[in-house]
Design a protein around this motif. Structure first.
Motif, PDB file in Angstrom:
ATOM      1  N   ASN A 118      -1.830  -3.357  -4.445  1.00  0.00           N
ATOM      2  CA  ASN A 118      -0.426  -2.936  -4.512  1.00  0.00           C
ATOM      3  C   ASN A 118      -0.295  -1.433  -4.282  1.00  0.00           C
ATOM      4  O   ASN A 118       0.638  -0.972  -3.633  1.00  0.00           O
ATOM      5  CB  ASN A 118       0.204  -3.314  -5.850  1.00  0.00           C
ATOM      6  CG  ASN A 118       0.264  -4.805  -6.050  1.00  0.00           C
ATOM      7  OD1 ASN A 118       0.392  -5.557  -5.085  1.00  0.00           O
ATOM      8  ND2 ASN A 118       0.153  -5.238  -7.280  1.00  0.00           N
ATOM      9  N   LYS A 121      -0.178  -0.410  -0.679  1.00  0.00           N
ATOM     10  CA  LYS A 121       1.040  -0.721   0.082  1.00  0.00           C
ATOM     11  C   LYS A 121       0.684  -1.245   1.476  1.00  0.00           C
ATOM     12  O   LYS A 121       1.230  -0.828   2.482  1.00  0.00           O
ATOM     13  CB  LYS A 121       1.965   0.482   0.148  1.00  0.00           C
ATOM     14  CG  LYS A 121       2.470   0.919  -1.215  1.00  0.00           C
ATOM     15  CD  LYS A 121       3.331   2.160  -1.107  1.00  0.00           C
ATOM     16  CE  LYS A 121       3.901   2.617  -2.404  1.00  0.00           C
ATOM     17  NZ  LYS A 121       3.075   2.710  -3.549  1.00  0.00           N
ATOM     18  N   SER A 123       1.419  -3.838   2.869  1.00  0.00           N
ATOM     19  CA  SER A 123       2.515  -4.513   3.580  1.00  0.00           C
ATOM     20  C   SER A 123       3.139  -3.621   4.649  1.00  0.00           C
ATOM     21  O   SER A 123       3.714  -4.114   5.614  1.00  0.00           O
ATOM     22  CB  SER A 123       3.585  -4.979   2.593  1.00  0.00           C
ATOM     23  OG  SER A 123       4.135  -3.871   1.920  1.00  0.00           O
ATOM     24  N   GLN A 124       2.980  -2.305   4.507  1.00  0.00           N
ATOM     25  CA  GLN A 124       3.501  -1.375   5.507  1.00  0.00           C
ATOM     26  C   GLN A 124       2.753  -1.480   6.837  1.00  0.00           C
ATOM     27  O   GLN A 124       3.228  -0.992   7.852  1.00  0.00           O
ATOM     28  CB  GLN A 124       3.362   0.074   5.015  1.00  0.00           C
ATOM     29  CG  GLN A 124       4.146   0.402   3.781  1.00  0.00           C
ATOM     30  CD  GLN A 124       3.914   1.848   3.409  1.00  0.00           C
ATOM     31  OE1 GLN A 124       4.445   2.737   4.062  1.00  0.00           O
ATOM     32  NE2 GLN A 124       3.120   2.083   2.386  1.00  0.00           N
ATOM     33  N   LYS A 158      -4.511   7.139  -1.326  1.00  0.00           N
ATOM     34  CA  LYS A 158      -3.775   6.222  -2.207  1.00  0.00           C
ATOM     35  C   LYS A 158      -4.558   5.843  -3.463  1.00  0.00           C
ATOM     36  O   LYS A 158      -3.976   5.648  -4.523  1.00  0.00           O
ATOM     37  CB  LYS A 158      -3.378   4.948  -1.457  1.00  0.00           C
ATOM     38  CG  LYS A 158      -2.255   5.173  -0.471  1.00  0.00           C
ATOM     39  CD  LYS A 158      -0.978   5.517  -1.200  1.00  0.00           C
ATOM     40  CE  LYS A 158       0.185   5.645  -0.249  1.00  0.00           C
ATOM     41  NZ  LYS A 158       1.411   6.010  -0.937  1.00  0.00           N
TER      42      LYS A 158
END
Length: 181
Positions: A118, A121, A123-124, A158
């Motif tokens: 998560n 990220k 999904s980006q 990240k």
């Protein structure tokens, strides 16, 4: 004697941090590592050592590379068990007709939380996909490793870890080499 696999990040890439593998081998032997073998020019180095702690081995290698070659090179050290687990746990290998040329593994310097995916990220970056397992991130680059922004720099930023990425064919060759030692 423990065999370690040191994965050096960012050497011999586009003319930066150039280190000849024979010079690296000689340098590591000079500080006491034994049975030093390299695989391709991108910084995959097997060493035998009385030191069992992978982090200490990585620190010694990183320190010596800086001392001798003047390059600040991040190093992630893994063992045979980690590489074997990498092979067993890659979720993308379960897909029918998977193109292994699109598979990569990011080896990271610290254990990851299950919710780290998560934090990434991912999904980006669709259609690229990723899955986390302990201290590895399995990646399937649909658009290509050279065209994505989901790279080691992004992972490091990240997750606040050191990361180095290898393609699946290299992972398989390193596993084979471990078996031959």
């Amino acid at each position: 004697m423990t065999t370690h696999l040191a994965l050096l990040r960012g050497i011999n890439v586009s003319g930066h941090n150039m280190i000849k593998m024979e010079a690296l081998k000689t340098t590591l032997e000079a500080i006491g590592f034994q049975n030093v073998h390299t695989y391709i020019q991108s910084g995959n180095v097997f060493v035998d050592s009385d030191e069992v702690n992978p982090a200490k081995v990585g620190f010694l290698i990183k320190q010596e590379i800086f001392k001798v070659f003047g390059h600040e090179v991040p190093v992630v050290v893994i063992g045979r068990e980690d590489l074997e687990a990498c092979f067993r746990n890659n979720p993308f290998l379960k897909e029918a007709a998977i193109d292994t040329k699109k598979l990569y593994v990011a080896f990271v310097s610290a254990a990851l939380r299950s919710d780290s995916i998560n934090d990434l990220k991912i999904s980006q970056f669709k259609p690229d996909e990723a899955s986390i397992d302990a201290s590895r991130i399995y990646i399937k680059y649909v658009i290509g490793a050279g065209k994505t922004r989901f790279d080691q720099k992004y992972i490091e930023k990240k997750l606040n870890v050191t990361a180095t990425i290898r393609n699946w064919n290299t992972v398989m060759q390193l596993l084979k080499m471990y078996g031959e030692r």
